[in-house]
Design a protein around this motif. Sequence first.
Motif, PDB file in Angstrom:
ATOM      1  N   ALA A  29      54.335  63.546  31.843  1.00 10.37           N
ATOM      2  CA  ALA A  29      53.199  64.448  31.645  1.00 10.37           C
ATOM      3  C   ALA A  29      52.674  64.931  33.001  1.00 10.37           C
ATOM      4  CB  ALA A  29      52.096  63.722  30.876  1.00 10.37           C
ATOM      5  N   ASP A  81      51.449  60.097  31.086  1.00  7.64           N
ATOM      6  CA  ASP A  81      52.495  59.240  31.653  1.00  7.64           C
ATOM      7  C   ASP A  81      53.180  59.987  32.804  1.00  7.64           C
ATOM      8  OD1 ASP A  81      54.063  61.152  30.361  1.00  7.64           O
ATOM      9  OD2 ASP A  81      54.370  59.882  28.600  1.00  7.64           O
ATOM     10  N   ASP A  85      54.809  68.619  27.695  1.00  3.78           N
ATOM     11  CA  ASP A  85      54.978  67.254  27.175  1.00  3.78           C
ATOM     12  C   ASP A  85      54.033  66.905  26.025  1.00  3.78           C
ATOM     13  OD1 ASP A  85      56.572  64.908  27.372  1.00  3.78           O
ATOM     14  OD2 ASP A  85      54.984  63.854  28.433  1.00  3.78           O
ATOM     15  N   HIS A 128      49.169  65.896  28.061  1.00  2.00           N
ATOM     16  CA  HIS A 128      48.581  65.051  27.028  1.00  2.00           C
ATOM     17  C   HIS A 128      47.623  63.971  27.549  1.00  2.00           C
ATOM     18  CE1 HIS A 128      51.440  61.654  27.672  1.00  2.00           C
ATOM     19  NE2 HIS A 128      52.417  62.542  27.709  1.00  2.00           N
TER      20      HIS A 128
HETATM   21 MN    MN Z   1      54.608  61.884  27.805  1.00  2.00          MN
END
Ligand code: MN
Length: 333
Positions: free
Chosen positions: A35, A32, A90, A28
């Motif tokens: 991810a 983060d 994710d 995404h």
């Molecule tokens: Mn995430």
Amino acid sequence: MSENAPPAAQERAIELIRSSKRVYIGTHIRPDGDALGSMLGLALALEQCGKRTAPLCAFPVPDGYRFLPAHERVSSRPPEWPADLGIVVDCDGISRLGDVQQAFAGLPHLIDIDHHATDQSFGEVSLVEPSASAAAEIVYRLLRRLGAAIDADIATCLYTGILTDTGRFSHANTSSASLAIAAELVQAGARPHRIARKLYEERSIEATHLLGLALSRLSRDHDGKVVSAILTRADFVDTGADGADTEGIIDHLRAIDGPQVALLLVETEDDHVRVSLRSDGRVDVSAIAYAFGGGGHAAAAGCTIAGGAEAAKSALLAQIHRRLSEPLPDDAA
Ligand code: MN
Ligand code: AMP
Ligand code: MN
């Protein structure tokens, strides 16, 4: 209790991976730790199995994650070679890929690996496990079933995913399964002390000033049941911080005793507001984020709203008002 994806979906995912040679792996926007950790751990493991992989993300890897093995391979542009399989990790919807979405559009096969309660299953095979603490947990189980060797680099990536999405093993999603997998990853070479230092103890002075600004302007609404902070564009200019430096600020709001919901509203360069929502368990914030086109988990969710922060905050407060666990004396919603 851990709810694994249906065995048939797991078998099909393994079949698809075994018969593939070239794999695009996507994650995404505004990535983060989960991810990036899930994407890179999977990419490294599939390469060890003799496959060619391209880890794709529409956003650059934030500085704080540049300790992750193979982070330099993350690109927002698909390679010149075509893939025979795409795996998206994710993401609770294909649109969360942002600008790399097109690279996955025409692929012969697509696997969706996710743990969001709000996942709109996409792809030919969905390995969606809302009870998994992190996508990295699902990736780990998949790699074990695949018989892939987990080396120290892969373990570092997956451990980072679990550590960050469980809030250092403190959120409600921390389960015996996440701890057991973390232990196996440490056994395989992940170094908890080093990873925690990289993630949590190398905050820049700019990011620390930004945190200070957020904490200096907390506001409380709905009888103190909601706590929020706004960061404006000017705050980024004044501190020299960038968008990725907001990571972790919401945890300080979440840690305040009393409020049921914590909100962080961050103005972006393109006249939108990026919202992080956290709950103490009494309110399902994924439903609130979902109402604004976002998503996430019951206790941690996010969305992006067009316009300014004050207007976004009012709209959010109206939604939250109806969902607070106890009716308020002036309940008009
Ligand atoms: Mn995430
Ligand atoms: P954050 O507040 O950015 O840490 O996000 C908390 C959770 O909400 C994470 O699981 C994110 O993947 C999810 N999330 C954040 N923003 C969005 C969005 N715009 N759409 C869907 N899910 C989101
Ligand atoms: Mn995640």
